[in-house]
Design a protein around this motif. Structure first.
Motif, PDB file in Angstrom:
ATOM      1  N   VAL A   1     -12.671  -4.253  -2.042  1.00 14.96           N
ATOM      2  CA  VAL A   1     -12.047  -2.925  -2.117  1.00 14.96           C
ATOM      3  C   VAL A   1     -10.577  -3.042  -2.489  1.00 14.96           C
ATOM      4  CG1 VAL A   1     -11.410  -0.873  -0.790  1.00 14.96           C
ATOM      5  CG2 VAL A   1     -13.679  -1.889  -0.496  1.00 14.96           C
ATOM      6  N   ILE A   2      -9.872  -3.970  -1.852  1.00  7.82           N
ATOM      7  CA  ILE A   2      -8.441  -4.155  -2.126  1.00  7.82           C
ATOM      8  C   ILE A   2      -8.212  -4.566  -3.583  1.00  7.82           C
ATOM      9  CG2 ILE A   2      -6.400  -5.551  -1.599  1.00  7.82           C
ATOM     10  CD1 ILE A   2      -7.436  -5.721   1.303  1.00  7.82           C
ATOM     11  N   TYR A   3      -8.967  -5.568  -4.034  1.00  8.37           N
ATOM     12  CA  TYR A   3      -8.798  -6.050  -5.407  1.00  8.37           C
ATOM     13  C   TYR A   3      -9.087  -4.949  -6.422  1.00  8.37           C
ATOM     14  CZ  TYR A   3      -8.896 -10.770  -3.354  1.00  8.37           C
ATOM     15  OH  TYR A   3      -8.640 -11.893  -2.622  1.00  8.37           O
ATOM     16  N   MET A   4     -10.165  -4.205  -6.178  1.00  8.38           N
ATOM     17  CA  MET A   4     -10.567  -3.156  -7.120  1.00  8.38           C
ATOM     18  C   MET A   4      -9.554  -2.022  -7.163  1.00  8.38           C
ATOM     19  SD  MET A   4     -12.934  -1.940  -9.236  1.00  8.38           S
ATOM     20  CE  MET A   4     -14.588  -2.553  -8.891  1.00  8.38           C
ATOM     21  N   MET A   5      -9.189  -1.499  -6.000  1.00 11.33           N
ATOM     22  CA  MET A   5      -8.275  -0.353  -5.962  1.00 11.33           C
ATOM     23  C   MET A   5      -6.900  -0.719  -6.531  1.00 11.33           C
ATOM     24  SD  MET A   5      -9.932   2.256  -4.722  1.00 11.33           S
ATOM     25  CE  MET A   5     -11.261   1.601  -5.719  1.00 11.33           C
ATOM     26  N   LEU A   6      -6.399  -1.869  -6.135  1.00  8.78           N
ATOM     27  CA  LEU A   6      -5.095  -2.309  -6.637  1.00  8.78           C
ATOM     28  C   LEU A   6      -5.156  -2.554  -8.146  1.00  8.78           C
ATOM     29  CD1 LEU A   6      -2.189  -3.052  -5.971  1.00  8.78           C
ATOM     30  CD2 LEU A   6      -2.959  -5.381  -5.439  1.00  8.78           C
TER      31      LEU A   6
END
Length: 274
Positions: free
Chosen positions: A223-228
């Protein structure tokens, strides 16, 4: 950023995929079949080319090709276990070869290129609906068959002896994995999907001490990698796939550095106590 409809759609779709892909990736990495994801993501380009040429949704074409390719790989791997890696390479090469030919006939070179590295401006409402349906199925499978997926990921033979219906579970997992990868091509890009399958899992394995911890850390990182990555893509006008992958690599390096420093600190404390 959120005042633009295309960005809201991209973030919603990205959030769904950022959970689905790591869930699929955990099983693939533990089964040592992560390269199958690479083969499927590249083969999906043949379906994209078909869709663009024949005038139907390219994601439908990529889904059809991915499912066919996934089951062909599984069939060859089971018939000829000693040539499992070669089967993956053959299917990927075939898909890429067909995609390369179709790309010459596909209308609008930019349209085809957007499926290589991803695009945040091409997400439609129908993409979100289709992905939401698959998201529910993937989540339902991962929750209801959590222990069974863990068993087949570790050792299919032991799982079979313990009563797990390996064949039927393999069939469902392979189908959902193929569809998930096909849906990911539009936002992440066919050349980058495998990175989100592998890197969050690889990062979580650095610090996680159990399968359950790996499961939750992997999803969180996804989630972090995708959203960022999507935010950086919008802010700096770069390809979302590249931004997501760079985030994942940086994250893995940070976790590895943290683990090394922690181990060094523990060794120093041990030496001081002695």
């Amino acid at each position: 950023m959120l005042e633009f409809a295309f960005m809201r759609k991209a973030l919603i779709l990205g959030f769904l995929l950022s959970i689905m892909i790591p869930i699929i990736g955990i099983v693939m990495v533990n089964r040592k079949t992560s390269m199958i994801g690479d083969a499927l993501s590249h083969t999906a380009l043949a379906g994209v080319g078909m869709g663009l040429i024949l005038g139907f949704d390219p994601l439908l074409g990529s889904a059809i090709i991915c499912v066919i390719a996934a089951f062909l790989i599984e069939l060859i791997r089971k018939k000829f276990p000693q040539y499992g890696d070669m089967a993956t390479a053959v299917i990927m090469s075939t898909g890429l070869g067909i995609a390369a030919i179709l790309s010459d006939f596909a209308p609008g070179g930019n349209s085809f290129e957007s499926y290589l590295f991803g695009s945040i401006s091409s997400v439609t409402t129908m993409d979100i609906i289709n992905t939401s349906i698959v998201f529910v199925l993937v989540l339902a499978l991962s929750i209801s068959r959590y222990s069974s997926l863990l068993a087949i990921a570790i050792d299919p033979n032991t799982a079979r002896l313990s009563g797990v219906k390996v064949k039927s579970l393999d069939f469902v997992f392979t189908f959902l994995a193929a569809i998930t990868i096909a849906l990911s091509v539009k936002v992440i890009g066919a050349l980058m999907v495998t990175s989100l399958i592998v890197l969050p899992v690889a990062t979580s394995l650095i610090v996680a001490k159990s399968y359950k911890a790996t499961f939750f850390i992997t999803i969180t990182l996804g989630v972090i990698y995708m959203m960022l990555g999507l935010i950086l893509s919008y802010q700096f006008d770069i390809k979302p796939g590249g931004a997501i992958v760079v985030n994942a690599i940086v994250g893995m390096l940070l976790f590895a550095s943290y683990k090394k420093l922690k181990k060094k600190s523990q060794n120093n404390k041990t030496q001081q106590s002695v």
